[in-house]
Design an enzyme around this catalytic site. Sequence first.
Site, mmCIF file in Angstrom:
data_model
loop_
_atom_site.group_PDB
_atom_site.id
_atom_site.type_symbol
_atom_site.label_atom_id
_atom_site.label_comp_id
_atom_site.label_asym_id
_atom_site.label_seq_id
_atom_site.Cartn_x
_atom_site.Cartn_y
_atom_site.Cartn_z
ATOM 1 N N SER A 96 -8.958 -4.010 -5.180
ATOM 2 C CA SER A 96 -8.417 -2.842 -6.189
ATOM 3 C C SER A 96 -7.929 -1.679 -5.705
ATOM 4 O O SER A 96 -7.099 -0.950 -6.334
ATOM 5 C CB SER A 96 -9.565 -2.607 -7.123
ATOM 6 N N TYR A 97 -8.633 -1.017 -4.700
ATOM 7 C CA TYR A 97 -8.353 0.078 -4.006
ATOM 8 C C TYR A 97 -6.983 -0.110 -3.301
ATOM 9 O O TYR A 97 -6.035 0.708 -3.489
ATOM 10 C CB TYR A 97 -9.268 0.508 -2.851
#
Length: 249
Positions: free
Chosen positions: A151-152
């Site tokens: 996600s990052y």
Amino acid sequence: MKLQDKVGIITGSASGIGRGMALAMAKEGAHIAIVDINEEKGNETLAEINQYAEGMLFIKDISVKENVREIVTDVVEKFGRLDILVNNAHASKQAPFVETTEDMLDLSFNTGFYPTFHFMQAAYPELKKSQGKVINFASGAGIDGQATQTSYAAAKEAIRGISRVTANEWGPDGINVNLISPIALTEGVKAWSESAPEMYDAMVKNIPLRRLGDPEQDIGRAAVFLASSDSDFITGQTIMVDGGTIKLH
């Protein structure tokens, strides 16, 4: 005083890398708007900033688009201009790729990508007037594809994408758009080093310069460079302030 009387907004600047950049810029004469959700730390950093230049503090949730526009408007009303925009704030959760959920993606994009996008749109008219500087934040998590960072990494690479687009679109307006990809010894990393010293030591050994960056002296000074006229002929670039860990080609 490379930034004398310049005006900047730095998100996530109550502590860590954001605080380091705020202090480094204030010491060069810039008026800094601190944007964060931690009021106690924000007030502490504001007091430090005010020793060198006039600061402002916004305790606002920048995942809310209307808050972003209000911050830009209030800064310009107070100081009459905006020269520097630093999009540093970001939150995320780690998980293996197959365990990554849409909620994790939403958290990362809503705290990192979308605030960057909205701040850039809101600030553009003022940055065009001042021929200003935008500093966004990339990460080795995305560039190197680090495990458990789906996600990052996705949000950070999306930020790199729009930074390259705006570097091309805004170049004729005299606006520079660059990114910093840092490794720094923040409060969180210090706590992690104490709880997992072997993992921390292994990480440091993978850094050619054998140390983590100082938020003010290393990351902050790089940000001062990108915010100043010294970087006028640099745009669309990802600057690796990571002790040589990743070498871009």
